[in-house]
Design an enzyme around this catalytic site. Structure first.
Site, PDB file in Angstrom:
ATOM      1  N   CYS A   1       0.802  -1.239   0.000  1.00  0.00           N
ATOM      2  CA  CYS A   1       0.000   0.000   0.000  1.00  0.00           C
ATOM      3  C   CYS A   1       0.827   1.278   0.000  1.00  0.00           C
ATOM      4  O   CYS A   1       0.280   2.368  -0.123  1.00  0.00           O
ATOM      5  CB  CYS A   1      -0.940  -0.001   1.211  1.00  0.00           C
ATOM      6  SG  CYS A   1      -0.123   0.421   2.780  1.00  0.00           S
TER       7      CYS A   1
ATOM      8  N   ASP B   1      25.881   3.408 -13.946  1.00  0.00           N
ATOM      9  CA  ASP B   1      25.582   4.414 -12.927  1.00  0.00           C
ATOM     10  C   ASP B   1      26.279   4.011 -11.627  1.00  0.00           C
ATOM     11  O   ASP B   1      25.985   2.952 -11.062  1.00  0.00           O
ATOM     12  CB  ASP B   1      24.055   4.454 -12.738  1.00  0.00           C
ATOM     13  CG  ASP B   1      23.604   5.483 -11.708  1.00  0.00           C
ATOM     14  OD1 ASP B   1      24.440   5.928 -10.900  1.00  0.00           O
ATOM     15  OD2 ASP B   1      22.408   5.820 -11.703  1.00  0.00           O
TER      16      ASP B   1
END
EC number: 6.3.5.13
Length: 412
Positions: A204, A338
């Site tokens: 959630c 990266d």
């Protein structure tokens, strides 16, 4: 699909033969094992080849950000107690490499397959595995890997309704959320040292509460499941509450956790924990990782660490100061280009160790160490770094292509 007695179709046999020929040519040209290019050629000739090769095998898939190559080796050793095993033991873990590995195991009963996280759902569809082991999910290769929750969602959708027994780490909320779509899950308390990718609820988005070793979402009630297997110190606790000693030649808590998950997988295939754990002792090094090699009169221990979670675990197993540490970081295609993940690693854990820095991105690493107030020297290459260290043990920690460079240099 063909029954057990049917041999491979003529097209599949041609694909296997062509793949092996291309792989052999690649090896002869000095371009590595040839498994990936061989597998690509074979799959071009027969796109269903992976499914055909897997149909007569009891397969287990192993996927995670960290520990999958080692866990694949441990499971393969354990299952050899019950029959011949074919495995992609060198870590070629995308469909081409997996196809190539399975093509070499015509008499095998079990397939133990390491799978790159991004390919898990597709490989599970093709191989119809009996078991899937999920160890952890953390940030890795930020320039090309999906954000961790997206990977978890991909797993969750891909595994929904799967007939496989899923052996999953109850201590990693992302893994639990991904595995919860499966009807048949065995939970293992394998621990989670790196928690920075699991502070928000994958279900959630709420804030995760983490009292002690437990975790739960205060907003939606998503919580840690009750494990039936657990790592407890130097023992694995099985579902009956029996404690089985772990005897490994591999160092560190992370490898004990890998052994606990591997014992749970072996039990799915009928191999008892005592037998499985005894067999795991055979594994001394995994594709060069943890090897100790002599070089320039020193003992170099080679340690692979590819992302923040891996570096954290590796720092926990190196010898105490003043053991010298050589760090090597590249940012080539296989590493991810990266290097911002270096800022997520807690380099203050190296305080007291003399540090030498090498690799393509040694200056990126030097800036990070400077900010962490570490004493270090930037060196041109491994030879120079080793010469700056006194005789004796040196811990050498490198990311993926830097590790391959080091192995070539020391002749490992």
């Amino acid at each position: 699909m063909a029954g057990n007695s049917d041999p491979l179709s003529p097209r599949a046999k041609l694909a296997v033969t062509a793949g092996k020929a291309v792989a052999a040519a690649s090896r002869a040209a000095g371009r590595g094992s040839g498994s990936v290019i061989g597998g690509r050629v074979a799959l071009k000739l027969d796109p269903d080849l992976l499914a055909r090769l897997a149909q007569n095998l009891d397969c287990v898939l192993v996927s995670a950000t960290n520990g999958k190559t080692t866990t694949t080796r441990l499971i393969a050793e354990a299952l050899r107690a019950a029959g011949p095993v074919v495995s992609n033991a060198l870590g070629a873990n995308m469909p081409a490499g997996i196809t190539s590995a399975l093509a070499g195991g015509s008499d095998a009963k079990f397939g133990v397959i390491e799978v790159d996280e991004k390919y898990l759902a597709g490989v599970a569809r093709d191989t119809d595995p009996k078991c899937i082991a999920l160890l952890n999910l953390s940030r890795d290769q930020l320039d090309r890997a999906a954000e961790t929750r997206m990977l978890a969602e991909n797993w969750r959708e891909g595994l929904a309704g799967s007939k496989a027994v899923v052996v999953a780490n109850a201590d990693d909320p992302l893994v639990v959320w991904a595995a919860s779509s499966s009807p048949n899950v065995i939970w293992v308390a394998a621990g989670q040292m790196w928690k920075d990718d699991a502070w928000s609820c994958p279900s959630c988005g709420g804030v995760m509460q983490r009292p002690g070793d437990d975790w739960f979402c205060g907003e939606c009630g998503f919580r840690r499941p009750t494990p039936s297997w657990a790592l407890s110190g130097d023992h694995v606790l099985d579902p009956h509450g029996s404690a089985w000693p772990i005897h490994l030649q591999l160092p560190g808590r992370a490898n004990k956790a890998n052994a606990a998950s591997s014992a749970a997988v072996a039990a799915v295939f009928g191999v008892p924990p005592q037998v499985a754990l005894e067999r795991m002792y055979q594994v001394q090094a995994v594709a060069g990782r943890y090897d100790v090699v002599q070089f320039e009169g020193r003992d170099l221990r080679l340690l692979l660490a590819k992302n923040p979670a891996g570096w954290l675990e590796t720092f926990s197993l190196i010898d105490p100061p003043p053991t010298p540490v050589i760090l090597s970081v590249n940012a080539r295609g296989a590493d991810g280009t990266d290097t911002s993940w270096l800022w997520d690693v807690d380099y203050t854990r190296l305080t007291g160790h003399p540090i030498c820095v090498v690799g393509d991105r040694k200056l990126d690493l030097a800036v990070r160490l400077e900010v962490a107030n570490q004493q270090f020297q930037v060196c041109e290459n491994l030879d120079q770094a080793v010469q700056l260290c006194p005789p004796g043990r040196i811990e050498v920690i490198a990311n993926y292509t830097a590790f391959q460079d080091l192995r070539r240099r020391v002749g490992n």
